[in-house]
Design an enzyme around this catalytic site. Sequence first.
Site, PDB file in Angstrom:
ATOM      1  N   ASP A 152       0.811  -1.219  -0.107  1.00 38.60           N
ATOM      2  CA  ASP A 152      -0.039  -0.160   0.040  1.00 38.60           C
ATOM      3  C   ASP A 152       0.821   1.207   0.042  1.00 38.60           C
ATOM      4  O   ASP A 152       1.936   1.542   0.379  1.00 38.60           O
ATOM      5  CB  ASP A 152      -0.863  -0.089   1.278  1.00 38.60           C
ATOM      6  N   LYS A 170      -3.913   3.357  -2.489  1.00 38.88           N
ATOM      7  CA  LYS A 170      -4.945   4.258  -2.790  1.00 38.88           C
ATOM      8  C   LYS A 170      -4.800   5.402  -2.075  1.00 38.88           C
ATOM      9  O   LYS A 170      -4.146   5.562  -0.911  1.00 38.88           O
ATOM     10  CB  LYS A 170      -6.177   3.471  -2.012  1.00 38.88           C
ATOM     11  N   MET A 227      -7.936   8.978   8.774  1.00 38.42           N
ATOM     12  CA  MET A 227      -8.503   9.392   7.373  1.00 38.42           C
ATOM     13  C   MET A 227      -9.521  10.443   7.429  1.00 38.42           C
ATOM     14  O   MET A 227     -10.460  10.601   6.849  1.00 38.42           O
ATOM     15  CB  MET A 227      -8.978   8.178   6.587  1.00 38.42           C
TER      16      MET A 227
END
Length: 417
Positions: free
Chosen positions: A140, A162, A278
Amino acid sequence: MTNSLLRGPSGSLASSASSPSTSGRYPAVITRARATPRGLGVSGPAALLACNVACSGRPAARRVASVVTRSIADGHDAERLKDCDVLQLETFLQAIRERNQGPSQAPGEVFLVGTGPGDPGLLTLRAAQLMATADVVLYDRLVSDEILQLVGPSARMVYVGKTAGYHTRRQEEIHELLLAFAEAGALVVRLKGGDPYVFGRGGEEVGYLAAHGIRVHCVPGITAAAGICAELGIPLTHRGVATSARFLTGHSREGGEEALDEAVALAADPHTTLIVYMGLSNLAKLASQLVGAGLDPATPAVAVERGTTPGRRVVYGSVAELHELAGRAGLRTPTLIMIGEVVALSHGWQGWAAAGRPLEWNEASSYPALKLSLQLDMGAVGGKVGAAGVEGEGKKRARRGAGSRSGEEQAGLVGAA
């Protein structure tokens, strides 16, 4: 914009155009396939790479020279800096299939491996062992370059990172890649920042692979909340101050906004430490919801960008003002947000307040340099420790029908924090 071409065995071309990303570590890459996967002469994971993002994660050519020394450990091939191309991948898969041919041929196994918040010194020993012995590694955006140095030189690497508004590969495509590699008989390591089961979608990957008959193992990692709070001296719980801690995602899947709003309202508890993953882009809304639900606007809070890494940036403030302060500081993802009275117990908060509350205050724990080389034979779980090379699930499987790998690929943990 820079253009690159990926040529399939049949001579067909898949063109990719890349431009600098404003939010990720690497340039965003969009591939326009000029032919179907069959036209390219590839199938399975190679076809997925060809038709989606064949070279994702590969820095622009002008940056390669400056990145190689930080990203690639001695013995690695700089040409596979972040990802392998379609032809390399297809050749690799064929070699794996041939290696595993035999009467006892069985599918490979997948290990979901948490790499912690970024500091390679916070890896588990099992994570280091598996990284050194893997056949293929899917990783990632949040896996640091320093940690990637521990991947064995013979492993093939596939970037599946991502970031908000841009996914190099959809989650469904990641599932298919994992399955295809495992069905070929490879030892697959899926590297994830933090812990695979804490906002890492690890459960989805396990469910998909298990439904297709693939054995999956999870190696936990230190989640960002634990690692960053420890670095800053913020206790997640503290007698008389915080009796619980709550982990919350700062954004929801499409259609899940109402459930997230309800969770935020329930988190407005003065005796709870709230950690938001996030949540930078929605920080203003989050703070407004918390205050509206009864949380004191003066509640201490902190936003930490790239905690536990040399690029750490820390912004302290009250919950009501943190969004404005983080904006002025120009914080970017990944940023972790912590809200609660325990924040004020840290030396960082106290030093920041004594210094006149500057915009940024990056004081944190400083760990000694990591200089460690381990060769332990732990045997089976619960067995005795002996003085031998590290050889576990991954090593034994990789040796099946192919002999032992070279000594330099023995799993050890050597690095510098």
